[in-house]
Design a protein around this motif. Structure first.
Motif, mmCIF file in Angstrom:
data_model
loop_
_atom_site.group_PDB
_atom_site.id
_atom_site.type_symbol
_atom_site.label_atom_id
_atom_site.label_comp_id
_atom_site.label_asym_id
_atom_site.label_seq_id
_atom_site.Cartn_x
_atom_site.Cartn_y
_atom_site.Cartn_z
ATOM 1 N N ASP A 251 0.857 -1.194 0.000
ATOM 2 C CA ASP A 251 0.000 0.000 0.000
ATOM 3 C C ASP A 251 0.892 1.242 0.000
ATOM 4 O OD1 ASP A 251 -2.195 1.603 0.025
ATOM 5 O OD2 ASP A 251 -2.917 0.995 2.003
ATOM 6 N N THR A 252 1.603 1.421 -1.086
ATOM 7 C CA THR A 252 2.686 2.396 -1.154
ATOM 8 C C THR A 252 2.247 3.835 -0.966
ATOM 9 O OG1 THR A 252 2.434 2.341 -3.568
ATOM 10 C CG2 THR A 252 4.151 0.945 -2.605
ATOM 11 N N ASP A 253 1.104 4.202 -1.554
ATOM 12 C CA ASP A 253 0.669 5.597 -1.456
ATOM 13 C C ASP A 253 0.271 5.958 -0.034
ATOM 14 O OD1 ASP A 253 -1.520 3.848 -1.797
ATOM 15 O OD2 ASP A 253 -2.809 5.459 -2.541
ATOM 16 N N THR A 254 -0.433 5.055 0.623
ATOM 17 C CA THR A 254 -0.903 5.362 1.976
ATOM 18 C C THR A 254 0.233 5.317 2.989
ATOM 19 O OG1 THR A 254 -3.092 4.516 1.441
ATOM 20 C CG2 THR A 254 -2.549 4.735 3.768
ATOM 21 N N THR A 255 1.110 4.337 2.889
ATOM 22 C CA THR A 255 2.255 4.291 3.796
ATOM 23 C C THR A 255 3.088 5.554 3.667
ATOM 24 O OG1 THR A 255 2.346 1.874 3.583
ATOM 25 C CG2 THR A 255 4.263 2.957 4.529
ATOM 26 N N ALA A 256 3.350 5.974 2.429
ATOM 27 C CA ALA A 256 4.164 7.170 2.211
ATOM 28 C C ALA A 256 3.428 8.439 2.602
ATOM 29 C CB ALA A 256 4.607 7.242 0.754
ATOM 30 N N ALA A 257 2.103 8.472 2.460
ATOM 31 C CA ALA A 257 1.328 9.641 2.883
ATOM 32 C C ALA A 257 1.364 9.794 4.394
ATOM 33 C CB ALA A 257 -0.113 9.517 2.394
ATOM 34 N N ILE A 258 1.134 8.701 5.105
ATOM 35 C CA ILE A 258 1.137 8.736 6.568
ATOM 36 C C ILE A 258 2.526 9.112 7.082
ATOM 37 C CG2 ILE A 258 0.825 7.334 8.649
ATOM 38 C CD1 ILE A 258 -1.210 5.659 6.973
ATOM 39 N N CYS A 259 3.547 8.496 6.499
ATOM 40 C CA CYS A 259 4.921 8.808 6.865
ATOM 41 C C CYS A 259 5.277 10.241 6.464
ATOM 42 C CB CYS A 259 5.865 7.821 6.196
ATOM 43 S SG CYS A 259 7.612 8.093 6.538
ATOM 44 N N GLY A 260 4.860 10.638 5.275
ATOM 45 C CA GLY A 260 5.183 11.967 4.772
ATOM 46 C C GLY A 260 4.597 13.086 5.593
ATOM 47 N N GLY A 261 3.432 12.856 6.174
ATOM 48 C CA GLY A 261 2.839 13.876 7.022
ATOM 49 C C GLY A 261 3.708 14.192 8.228
ATOM 50 N N LEU A 262 4.171 13.139 8.901
ATOM 51 C CA LEU A 262 5.045 13.349 10.061
ATOM 52 C C LEU A 262 6.419 13.856 9.645
ATOM 53 C CD1 LEU A 262 4.255 10.265 12.348
ATOM 54 C CD2 LEU A 262 3.337 12.583 12.501
ATOM 55 N N ALA A 263 6.962 13.301 8.566
ATOM 56 C CA ALA A 263 8.284 13.735 8.104
ATOM 57 C C ALA A 263 8.253 15.196 7.673
ATOM 58 C CB ALA A 263 8.757 12.851 6.950
ATOM 59 N N GLY A 264 7.138 15.624 7.086
ATOM 60 C CA GLY A 264 7.003 17.020 6.699
ATOM 61 C C GLY A 264 7.022 17.944 7.906
ATOM 62 N N ILE A 265 6.304 17.564 8.944
ATOM 63 C CA ILE A 265 6.302 18.363 10.174
ATOM 64 C C ILE A 265 7.693 18.391 10.793
ATOM 65 C CG2 ILE A 265 5.428 18.499 12.545
ATOM 66 C CD1 ILE A 265 2.809 17.260 11.495
ATOM 67 N N TYR A 266 8.330 17.219 10.851
ATOM 68 C CA TYR A 266 9.613 17.108 11.553
ATOM 69 C C TYR A 266 10.739 17.844 10.818
ATOM 70 C CZ TYR A 266 13.467 15.036 14.179
ATOM 71 O OH TYR A 266 14.583 14.856 14.969
ATOM 72 N N TYR A 267 10.808 17.667 9.517
ATOM 73 C CA TYR A 267 11.922 18.257 8.759
ATOM 74 C C TYR A 267 11.588 19.617 8.145
ATOM 75 C CZ TYR A 267 14.142 13.677 9.167
ATOM 76 O OH TYR A 267 14.712 12.525 9.660
ATOM 77 N N GLY A 268 10.302 19.915 8.000
ATOM 78 C CA GLY A 268 9.884 21.202 7.466
ATOM 79 C C GLY A 268 9.660 21.206 5.965
ATOM 80 N N PHE A 269 8.854 22.142 5.525
ATOM 81 C CA PHE A 269 8.478 22.271 4.114
ATOM 82 C C PHE A 269 9.694 22.383 3.207
ATOM 83 C CE2 PHE A 269 7.384 24.909 0.427
ATOM 84 C CZ PHE A 269 6.308 24.217 -0.104
ATOM 85 N N ASP A 270 10.689 23.139 3.639
ATOM 86 C CA ASP A 270 11.864 23.368 2.791
ATOM 87 C C ASP A 270 12.684 22.108 2.560
ATOM 88 O OD1 ASP A 270 11.176 26.004 2.519
ATOM 89 O OD2 ASP A 270 12.544 26.727 4.085
#
Length: 300
Positions: A251-270
């Motif tokens: 389930d590549t899109d959902t795993t990456a979406a869920i992970c990407g949400g937290l990674a985006g917060i942690y590392y920042g938009f830039d």
């Protein structure tokens, strides 16, 4: 702006995974995803998001337009997405069975908070993938997070998974800690709050930080949460985290979406590769909605 960090992180992760959804881990080991692709599983253009992003966006749009969390309105917006392609870039091409059954019950007159599936087999990742907007609302309580999950996924296992995910996201928004510390502190809160709930047994691997066995990446909510935490703990950037999530396969899109949400917060938009962001049609509209949603959260 943390809303933009997280939501764009989610959307980009989703779009990275769409072309290879259902591809096996072995196949991706032979031909790993390293950049945005086009066509693939659904034969969609590069930068196409799926139901994961559409339903998160629909949630934010409802809250901004109503200036509150209105469960009926959120469900109506979900129906607009599912039936009329609202919140999709092109058309709605992906949806989960538990979500569809919940929307059908609501459309046929079941109250919003009674529409979600509450049986064991209803523990797919369909509420976890869209729950991130709750993390940005100040002083959000666990019951509200549970209710938003329960619109489609009402089993305690799914609800607790959503609460834990939001607790990790909130920790990242509010505190300057390592990923390990964010996860550990959030787990302690969840274990205390749900200490009488037998469903905690299913979160044991996360609580014990035990990644010695197989990392599964299908549509089961616990597998998705485990995969997300595993990818975050074993990478050092947004790009590495979401690519690791995609290349787990399944389930590549959902795993990456869920992970990407937290990674985006942690590392920042830039930290999100700009060419990935720019490849996504209508991303400017999503960013505009993020700004409106942030304004709502700042005022409440």
């Amino acid at each position: 702006m943390k809303v933009k960090d997280g939501i764009i992180g989610l959307v980009v992760g989703d779009a990275l995974g769409v072309p290879v959804e259902f591809t096996s881990r072995h196949e991706l080991e032979e031909d790993p995803v390293v950049d945005m692709r086009e066509h693939g599983t659904y034969d969609m253009p590069k930068g196409t998001w799926s139901d994961d992003s559409s339903m998160a966006i629909a949630t934010m749009a409802s809250i901004v337009n109503k200036q509150c969390i209105d469960y009926d309105d959120i469900m109506n917006e979900f129906l607009e997405w599912y039936e009329n392609d609202k919140y999709s870039q092109y058309y709605t091409f992906d949806s989960g069975n538990t979500t569809v059954r919940g929307l059908s019950r609501f459309k046929n007159g079941t109250p919003a908070l009674k529409s979600g599936g509450s049986k064991i087999h209803d523990n797919g990742n369909g509420s976890l993938m869209r729950i991130l907007p709750m993390a940005f609302i100040p002083n959000i309580d666990y019951e509200t997070v549970e209710n938003v999950s329960g619109l489609t996924h009402a089993h305690d296992r799914s609800k607790i998974a959503c609460v834990l995910y939001i607790e990790i996201a909130k920790s990242m928004i509010e505190n300057d800690l390592t990923i390990d510390e964010h996860v550990k502190n959030s787990c302690e809160k969840i274990k205390e709050y749900y200490k009488e709930n037998e469903e905690l047994e299913h979160f044991k691997r996360i609580f014990e930080d035990d990644w010695s066995g197989e990392i599964r990446s299908g549509g089961y909510v616990i597998d998705s949460l485990e995969s997300t935490i595993y990818c975050l703990k074993n990478t050092g950037s947004y790009e590495e985290a979401v690519l690791k999530a995609v290349n787990l396969g399944g389930d590549t899109d959902t795993t990456a979406a869920i992970c990407g949400g937290l990674a985006g917060i942690y590392y920042g938009f830039d930290a999100i590769p700009i060419d990935w962001i720019e490849s996504i049609k209508y991303i400017d509209k999503v960013i505009s909605l993020c700004e409106r949603y942030e304004a709502y959260c700042d005022e409440n």
